[in-house]
Scaffold this active site. Structure first.
Site, PDB file in Angstrom:
ATOM      1  CG  ASN A 126      12.228   1.197  -6.499  1.00  0.00           C
ATOM      2  OD1 ASN A 126      11.679   1.500  -7.551  1.00  0.00           O
ATOM      3  ND2 ASN A 126      11.555   0.773  -5.438  1.00  0.00           N
ATOM      4  CE1 TYR A 527       6.237   7.009  -8.784  1.00  0.00           C
ATOM      5  CE2 TYR A 527       5.761   9.240  -9.496  1.00  0.00           C
ATOM      6  CZ  TYR A 527       5.322   7.986  -9.135  1.00  0.00           C
ATOM      7  OH  TYR A 527       3.978   7.718  -9.121  1.00  0.00           O
ATOM      8  CD1 TRP A 576      12.560  -2.341  -6.354  1.00  0.00           C
ATOM      9  CD2 TRP A 576      10.336  -2.404  -6.576  1.00  0.00           C
ATOM     10  NE1 TRP A 576      12.259  -1.924  -7.618  1.00  0.00           N
ATOM     11  CE2 TRP A 576      10.907  -1.948  -7.789  1.00  0.00           C
ATOM     12  CE3 TRP A 576       8.958  -2.524  -6.489  1.00  0.00           C
ATOM     13  CZ2 TRP A 576      10.134  -1.619  -8.895  1.00  0.00           C
ATOM     14  CZ3 TRP A 576       8.177  -2.179  -7.582  1.00  0.00           C
ATOM     15  CH2 TRP A 576       8.765  -1.727  -8.770  1.00  0.00           C
ATOM     16  CG  HIS A 710       4.110   6.961 -13.331  1.00  0.00           C
ATOM     17  ND1 HIS A 710       4.359   6.059 -14.321  1.00  0.00           N
ATOM     18  CD2 HIS A 710       4.395   6.346 -12.163  1.00  0.00           C
ATOM     19  CE1 HIS A 710       4.795   4.928 -13.765  1.00  0.00           C
ATOM     20  NE2 HIS A 710       4.821   5.081 -12.461  1.00  0.00           N
TER      21      HIS A 710
HETATM   22  C1  LIG Z   1       5.141   0.637  -8.909  1.00  0.00           C
HETATM   23  N1  LIG Z   1       6.257   1.241  -8.290  1.00  0.00           N
HETATM   24  C2  LIG Z   1       6.727   0.816  -7.066  1.00  0.00           C
HETATM   25  C3  LIG Z   1       8.113   0.812  -6.851  1.00  0.00           C
HETATM   26  N2  LIG Z   1       8.612   0.366  -5.686  1.00  0.00           N
HETATM   27  C4  LIG Z   1       7.793  -0.067  -4.724  1.00  0.00           C
HETATM   28  N3  LIG Z   1       8.297  -0.502  -3.568  1.00  0.00           N
HETATM   29  N4  LIG Z   1       6.449  -0.052  -4.870  1.00  0.00           N
HETATM   30  C5  LIG Z   1       5.881   0.390  -6.025  1.00  0.00           C
HETATM   31  O1  LIG Z   1       4.672   0.384  -6.113  1.00  0.00           O
HETATM   32  N5  LIG Z   1       8.945   1.225  -7.821  1.00  0.00           N
HETATM   33  C6  LIG Z   1       8.510   1.591  -9.135  1.00  0.00           C
HETATM   34  C7  LIG Z   1       7.113   2.020  -9.193  1.00  0.00           C
HETATM   35  C8  LIG Z   1       6.943   3.490  -8.922  1.00  0.00           C
HETATM   36  N6  LIG Z   1       7.216   3.819  -7.578  1.00  0.00           N
HETATM   37  C9  LIG Z   1       6.249   4.059  -6.653  1.00  0.00           C
HETATM   38  C10 LIG Z   1       6.697   4.225  -5.369  1.00  0.00           C
HETATM   39  C11 LIG Z   1       5.803   4.562  -4.370  1.00  0.00           C
HETATM   40  C12 LIG Z   1       4.473   4.717  -4.654  1.00  0.00           C
HETATM   41  C13 LIG Z   1       3.531   5.156  -3.595  1.00  0.00           C
HETATM   42  O2  LIG Z   1       2.371   5.369  -3.859  1.00  0.00           O
HETATM   43  N7  LIG Z   1       3.989   5.385  -2.366  1.00  0.00           N
HETATM   44  C14 LIG Z   1       3.161   5.897  -1.324  1.00  0.00           C
HETATM   45  C15 LIG Z   1       3.404   5.188  -0.012  1.00  0.00           C
HETATM   46  C16 LIG Z   1       2.827   3.818  -0.013  1.00  0.00           C
HETATM   47  C17 LIG Z   1       2.738   3.251   1.385  1.00  0.00           C
HETATM   48  O3  LIG Z   1       3.546   2.470   1.778  1.00  0.00           O
HETATM   49  N8  LIG Z   1       1.750   3.689   2.148  1.00  0.00           N
HETATM   50  C18 LIG Z   1       1.502   3.243   3.494  1.00  0.00           C
HETATM   51  C19 LIG Z   1       1.708   4.374   4.478  1.00  0.00           C
HETATM   52  C20 LIG Z   1       0.834   5.521   4.136  1.00  0.00           C
HETATM   53  C21 LIG Z   1       1.088   6.762   4.985  1.00  0.00           C
HETATM   54  O4  LIG Z   1       1.723   7.688   4.563  1.00  0.00           O
HETATM   55  N9  LIG Z   1       0.507   6.802   6.170  1.00  0.00           N
HETATM   56  C22 LIG Z   1       0.500   7.988   6.938  1.00  0.00           C
HETATM   57  C23 LIG Z   1      -0.647   7.899   7.928  1.00  0.00           C
HETATM   58  C24 LIG Z   1      -1.958   7.655   7.236  1.00  0.00           C
HETATM   59  C25 LIG Z   1      -2.697   8.905   6.914  1.00  0.00           C
HETATM   60  O5  LIG Z   1      -3.229   9.523   7.841  1.00  0.00           O
HETATM   61  O6  LIG Z   1      -2.729   9.303   5.716  1.00  0.00           O
HETATM   62  C26 LIG Z   1       1.810   8.121   7.683  1.00  0.00           C
HETATM   63  O7  LIG Z   1       2.511   7.109   7.898  1.00  0.00           O
HETATM   64  O8  LIG Z   1       2.158   9.274   8.018  1.00  0.00           O
HETATM   65  C27 LIG Z   1       0.056   2.774   3.599  1.00  0.00           C
HETATM   66  O9  LIG Z   1      -0.684   2.964   2.632  1.00  0.00           O
HETATM   67  O10 LIG Z   1      -0.292   2.202   4.623  1.00  0.00           O
HETATM   68  C28 LIG Z   1       3.453   7.367  -1.152  1.00  0.00           C
HETATM   69  O11 LIG Z   1       2.503   8.045  -0.718  1.00  0.00           O
HETATM   70  O12 LIG Z   1       4.557   7.855  -1.417  1.00  0.00           O
HETATM   71  C29 LIG Z   1       4.016   4.552  -5.920  1.00  0.00           C
HETATM   72  C30 LIG Z   1       4.914   4.196  -6.935  1.00  0.00           C
HETATM   73  N1  HCS Z   2       0.103  -4.772  -9.087  1.00  0.00           N
HETATM   74  C1  HCS Z   2       0.881  -3.579  -8.866  1.00  0.00           C
HETATM   75  C2  HCS Z   2       1.967  -3.457  -9.878  1.00  0.00           C
HETATM   76  C3  HCS Z   2       2.735  -2.183  -9.833  1.00  0.00           C
HETATM   77  S1  HCS Z   2       4.231  -2.286 -10.657  1.00  0.00           S
HETATM   78  C4  HCS Z   2      -0.033  -2.377  -8.916  1.00  0.00           C
HETATM   79  O1  HCS Z   2      -1.003  -2.430  -9.629  1.00  0.00           O
HETATM   80  O2  HCS Z   2       0.243  -1.371  -8.261  1.00  0.00           O
END
Ligand SMILES: CN1c2c(nc(N)[nH]c2=O)NC[C@@H]1CNc1ccc(C(=O)N[C@@H](CCC(=O)N[C@@H](CCC(=O)N[C@@H](CCC(=O)O)C(=O)O)C(=O)O)C(=O)O)cc1
Ligand code: HCS
Ligand code: ZN
Length: 771
Positions: A126, A527, A576, A710
């Site tokens: 992933n 990524y 994932w 993206h």
């Molecule tokens: C669609 N894609 C995904 C993949 N894999 C997944 N498991 N999910 C996917 O959606 N693979 C292929 C593609 C492209 N890949 C990604 C991967 C990751 C993201 C993304 O946007 N990631 C976010 C984190 C998402 C998340 O889990 N957020 C949590 C925690 C948020 C956080 O950071 N909280 C803070 C505190 C809050 C604050 O004050 O801001 C902390 O913990 O410190 C949530 O929302 O609750 C990222 O930011 O990296 C997209 C595509």
């Molecule tokens: N329903 C999901 C798919 C990502 S692959 C979204 O919109 O983020």
């Protein structure tokens, strides 16, 4: 003496410091100096962790501000002219290639508008890398000093590292010709080798005795030309007058099918193989390695979080030692630890019973050192560690948490009829047209809308108990109201609720299913700056209660337009997550499918007549090599999707979504899913890829993404119109849906609204044209 080594360490930091620093820099909130300083601090911290763990061979140049393959594109000056023409700084150019750049002109700078390079899956993981995109007249030049600088940086800290470099054969094989170009990348090898010669010589001059040269493509089925390229490349690079010793590293599979390549590289100092994924290759590889060659035995899993079974790992290493002698064997991680979270020590909320089964990057570094010591000095030297490990392995194997008889009974009762919709597609689509009443070129989005910092802050407060469940629910409802209003204003046809309640499309489901545990800090880079926190499957999976019905039902009650229910499919939930390693993946997928089947049926009962079951990971799960394993995968992956979706009436429309378009070798899988509507990535790939849908006369509906989500850049109306025009060369107007190429959670509203307005207007243009 058997040495220990790590092939690469995760770079985000224990608290995702790199993500935060990078995003802050992109947002203009902090300086480039501050970002560079964060990078330096993290590198030092990670080297120290490995040194303290007792690792003998520690990597450098495994750090990256975006992606290690992208670093090589820049290092070899293989940057397409569309990026170099703006005279950006090297770091700005790197980010422009990674994520595109759209910037208005200022008094001193010209306007910039450039899309990103293609981003693709790193083998079957992933993690996504940026694809080398090459020209017919491509030249290469060493244009940077990153590997040397990072080697020197570690040396100044008293740590002599082994730099990691992506090998020339893999760099080219993983690349592609740029749009409008026809070069076969591997034909550029002779142009590229002098750059490697210069780089390796410089590394040796800096004091690097050994360099890890990654050639993971050796685990793939390779064209003859690519196989021959190994001999060409390594006869030169392995014989440099003042070059370093090279350890050629392979991972994510076995190399037995390419064993004829090994003689051409067995003059190199060492060869690394992945003995977690493919322990069976040890015998053949031992027989093929050169007389003096070192074998690096990858026995500690770089792709999963389970504690290494020391007894098994030591057995494999001892087999190698018997054949080669202790001085010719290195104990290593199977691949880079990039795919594992930073440290188990951050997990304060895990049940101690299961926490004892896990090992993250920091703990894995200790594991390689312990195994090396056990083999070198004998098991008495690490008796305590071996005893604790054996107890932990035994506790997991016999734990009640892993088995649920009710789940097994339900699996045993599955019949053939459970896999099939009630009627074939023509009857279904006729029923759906009546229920849904959609225009030609229907528009929709893929599910998520911007996950604003407000959403994340509220979720964080809810998780910490600072707001009540009721307050959080009200907040989510307000978010849903807002995204519905925006979609209605823009004029989209099939609406979504925007997924504001979800932290991640897999983690969210993992948190609601029995058989899973989840973490608070176990982030893994997906990524660029984006990370995921994969939930961990520890036992048999079942659904204790509906997971998404409340939000979807609420959303449907707020609009007359069809509301699309949104689920993550069984294969994606599996891939994932960190899966179990004690049960076949097909069994885990089937359990997930049964849980999701209940959810799909509950959504339909709640009045949701369009349901999307996302399967973006179904492609990455496709075994890397042709053969029996692929055939088996196609069967169980398709079956699990069908099992999860086939329980609905004809008038309920099942969508699926994949964010890739690499279909050539797996078209049958896509077709066999029998989804009424597919939305796929197509914005970065050549529309000709759709040819396969035309050639195979794909009968159902399809929405090839019209723009790349993206990237922060906003696609224009003209651009989207041209994209649709291209698609109509391959697809019939009545089967085409108009949508972005993935969910919009990573975007800002300022990007999302104009982009979707342009998308809807482009759809309207074609509606009139084909009226
Ligand atoms: C669609 N894609 C995904 C993949 N894999 C997944 N498991 N999910 C996917 O959606 N693979 C292929 C593609 C492209 N890949 C990604 C991967 C990751 C993201 C993304 O946007 N990631 C976010 C984190 C998402 C998340 O889990 N957020 C949590 C925690 C948020 C956080 O950071 N909280 C803070 C505190 C809050 C604050 O004050 O801001 C902390 O913990 O410190 C949530 O929302 O609750 C990222 O930011 O990296 C997209 C595509
Ligand atoms: N329903 C999901 C798919 C990502 S692959 C979204 O919109 O983020
Ligand atoms: Zn997607």
């Amino acid at each position: 003496m058997v040495q220990s080594s790590v092939l690469g360490f995760p770079r985000m930091g224990a608290n995702r410091e790199l993500k935060k620093a990078t995003e802050s820099y992109w947002a203009g909130k902090s300086s480039v100096e501050s970002l560079l300083e964060t990078g330096k601090t993290l590198r030092a911290a990670h080297w120290k962790i490995q040194k303290d763990a007792g690792v003998d061979i520690i990597p450098s140049n495994d750090f990256s501000f975006y992606d290690q393959v992208l670093d090589h594109i820049q290092l070899f000056n293989a940057v397409p002219e569309r990026y170099t023409k703006y005279n950006l700084s090297p770091l700005e150019t790197l980010f422009a290639m990674g994520r595109g750049l759209q910037r208005k002109a200022t008094d001193t700078t010209e306007a910039v508008d450039v899309t990103s390079l293609e981003m693709v899956k790193w083998f079957d993981s992933n993690y996504h890398y940026v694809r080398p995109t090459l020209q017919d007249n491509q030249t290469f030049k060493l244009s940077g000093t990153k590997p040397i600088d990072e080697f020197n940086e570690a040396k100044e800290l008293g740590i002599v590292t082994r730099p990691v470099v992506l090998g020339p054969v893999s760099f080219l094989h993983l690349g592609k010709a740029d749009r409008g170009q026809s070069v076969t990348p591997i034909d550029l090898l002779d142009n590229l080798l002098p750059v490697y010669e210069e780089l390796l010589t410089k590394l040796a001059e800096a004091g690097a005795e050994t360099v890890q040269i990654d050639e993971p493509v050796l685990v793939l089925d390779l064209p003859e030309k690519t196989k021959k390229a190994f001999a060409t490349a390594y006869s030169k690079l392995g014989a440099l007058a003042n070059g370093p010793k090279l350890v050629l590293a392979t991972y994510f599979g076995d190399i037995v099918h390419n064993i004829d390549v090994v003689p051409s590289i067995n003059h190199l100092y060492g060869l690394h193989i992945d003995l977690v994924r493919a322990p069976g290759q040890l015998k053949d590889v031992l027989a093929a390695v050169g007389e003096k060659q070192i074998l690096s035995a990858g026995v500690v899993d770089g792709r999963n979080i389970w504690k290494t079974n020391f007894s098994k790992a030591i057995g494999l290493v001892e087999t190698a030692v018997e054949a080669l002698g202790a001085d010719r064997v290195i104990v290593a991680t199977s691949s880079s630890l990039l795919h594992t979270p930073h440290t188990l020590a951050s997990e304060k909320k895990l049940d101690p019973e299961v926490a004892d089964w896990f090992s993250f990057a920091t703990e894995k570094a200790k594991e390689v050192a312990i195994i090396a010591k056990a083999v070198t000095e004998g098991s008495d030297s690490v008796a305590e560690e071996l005893k604790a490990n054996a107890a932990s392995v035994e506790a997991r194997a016999t734990s009640k948490r892993t088995n649920d008889a009710a789940v097994k009974d339900r699996q045993a009762a599955i019949t053939d009829a459970d896999y099939s919709r009630k009627s074939p597609f023509p009857e279904r689509i006729a029923a759906q047209s009546k229920t849904l009443n959609l225009p030609k070129f229907p528009t929709t989005t893929i599910g998520s809308f911007p996950q604003t910092s407000e959403i994340r802050v509220q979720r964080n407060k809810f998780t910490k108990g600072e707001i009540t469940a009721e307050q959080y629910e009200k907040f989510i409802e307000k978010e849903i109201d807002d995204v519905i209003a925006i979609q209605e204003e823009i004029g989209l046809d099939v609406l979504v609720h925007g997924e504001p309640e979800r932290n991640d499309m897999v983690q969210y489901f993992g948190e609601r299913l029995n058989g899973y545990v989840f973490t608070t800090h176990a982030w893994v880079q997906s990524y660029g700056s984006r990370c995921v926190r994969p939930p961990i499957i520890v036992g048999d999976i079942s659904r204790p209660a509906p997971m998404t019905v409340k939000e979807s039902k609420y959303a449907q009650s707020k609009t007359k337009k069809p509301m699309k229910g949104m689920l993550t499919g069984p294969v994606t939930c599996l891939r994932w997550s960190f899966p179990r390693d004690d049960v076949h993946q097909s069994v885990q997928a089937e359990q997930l499918a049964l849980a999701l089947r209940d959810e799909v049926i509950d959504l339909e009962k709640a009045g949701i007549y369009v349901i999307q079951v996302d399967e973006p990971a179904i492609r990455e799960g496709f075994p890397l090599r042709d053969g029996k394993e692929r055939e088996e995968y196609l069967k169980w992956a398709v079956n699990s999707f069908k099992l999860s979706t086939a329980g609905v009436e004809d008038g309920t429309q099942i969508h699926s979504h994949f964010c890739y378009s690499d279909f050539q070798d797996m078209f049958s899988l896509i077709s066999d899913l029998d989804a009424d509507v597919l939305s796929i990535e197509n914005s970065k790939s050549d529309a000709k890829l759709l040819n396969v849908f035309k050639k195979e006369e794909y009968p159902r509906h399809i929405g090839p993404g019209v723009y790349d989500i993206h990237s922060p850049r906003i696609p224009s109306y003209e651009e989207i119109k041209n994209r649709i025009e291209e698609m109509l060369v391959y697809l019939k107007p009545e089967q085409l849906w108009i949508d972005p190429d993935c969910g919009l959670k990573t975007r800002q509203w300022t990007e999302t609204k104009p982009a979707l307005t342009n998308l809807v207007n482009a759809a309207k243009f074609f509606r009139e044209k084909y009226a």
